[in-house]
Design an enzyme around this catalytic site. Sequence first.
Site, PDB file in Angstrom:
ATOM      1  N   HIS A 160      54.507 119.427 -75.283  1.00  0.00           N
ATOM      2  CA  HIS A 160      52.987 118.998 -74.962  1.00  0.00           C
ATOM      3  C   HIS A 160      52.713 117.821 -75.103  1.00  0.00           C
ATOM      4  O   HIS A 160      51.628 117.234 -74.464  1.00  0.00           O
ATOM      5  CB  HIS A 160      52.320 120.001 -75.386  1.00  0.00           C
ATOM      6  N   ASP A 365      61.811 124.551 -56.031  1.00  0.00           N
ATOM      7  CA  ASP A 365      63.020 124.892 -55.431  1.00  0.00           C
ATOM      8  C   ASP A 365      64.293 124.066 -55.969  1.00  0.00           C
ATOM      9  O   ASP A 365      64.479 122.987 -55.533  1.00  0.00           O
ATOM     10  CB  ASP A 365      62.884 124.851 -53.745  1.00  0.00           C
TER      11      ASP A 365
END
Length: 424
Positions: A160, A365
Amino acid sequence: MAGKPTVAKSPPALIRPAGPTPGGTLPLSCIDKTIAGLVNIIQVFPPSSLSAAHDDQDAAVAAMRRGFARALVPYYPVAGRVTPSGLAVDCTGEGVWFVEAAASCALADVDGLESFPLLIPGELLLPRPPPGEKIDGLILMAQATRFTCGGFTVGITFSHTVFDGYGAARFLTAVGELARGLPTPSVAPVWDRHLIPDPPSPPPPFFAVVTEFRLVTQVADISAESIQRVKDEFKQAAGEGCSTFDAVTAVVFKCRALALAGALPDGADLRVSFPAGTRHLLRDVLPAVDGYYGNCVYLGCVARTSRAARESALAELVGAVREAKEAVAAGFADWRRGVYRSDVPLDYSTAILSDASRLGFDEVDYGFGMPGFYTYPHDDRANFAATLLVIRPPAPRRGGVRVLIRCVEEPHAAIFAAELAKFA
């Protein structure tokens, strides 16, 4: 399925950039430096979501690995390591750790990973580096796990300090595009952390005081019909529309207030804090905000007394959420100038709601179709903040949202669940 599911993991292997990359050290931004820790996400690809390309699982995973290698060229800092100081990234080009794994069960045997907590330990589906690797310096790791049904999960762990959720999703989108053979990512990555000026004095962390709670893990769905009903109520009352985030935050705020009625005095402040994206507020310093993958967040906060939160109509609370969102721009501008507003107390009166439903993790994808679902494994050790995480539910419930909940203790869990169930 007999017995508990197991996962056999291959030894972690480094995926290095597919081509030459610059060296050197790149500074992190003043916003990056206020945020630390690792974030885990699991993308779930049930057989029904997979394209014909999944017929050869070995080829599918090999394509994913090529996508990571190719993405690490334009995203070359991700192949480096965060320096021990936590203030910069050393562009070493070492690469990211990648693990291949095989589960002993079908996805259906573990409820498609829709339960919260998961019916299979999250650590089995998440990557870990080899012994001796300092995990604090790692920027991203991945694990592809095959299930006996032919489905996959892709577990991602990212720093993060280097990414916010939007930035991590953009990187994974690029991995998928390059795995599918595109010549370049559709959105060019932008580092440019140095262009965000440091405030005149070092910014404080978003939360300063930490208390430990005994939080209960829950999950709730808020239906599209309930969200639309709240939107309609607000439009009738205010004469204007509101967003799904506004409606969901108001619902959660009111339900939690009702659950905590016996725990807080009527006059005590009750809050919902939320990380708000600020890329649009940095157009004056960043040349291309869409490709910027560093942290761009500022904490907004909606607050009412316990009694007001319980007794207010949902339309009134939607208005309060909208006011809190509108205040983010001024608060962020002050923060950049070194003018700090009072910290939001990290006590039981404050819940932190993060909306991950539109970041794009379910649109990646890698070459075998988009995920049917994605989730975040809960961490029993993370009891220092009352949290709610909004994600997109699986396909049959699209239009609504799913809320992963760790924001109430046992005495208040049943009431909170019952109130949220009214919006299922």
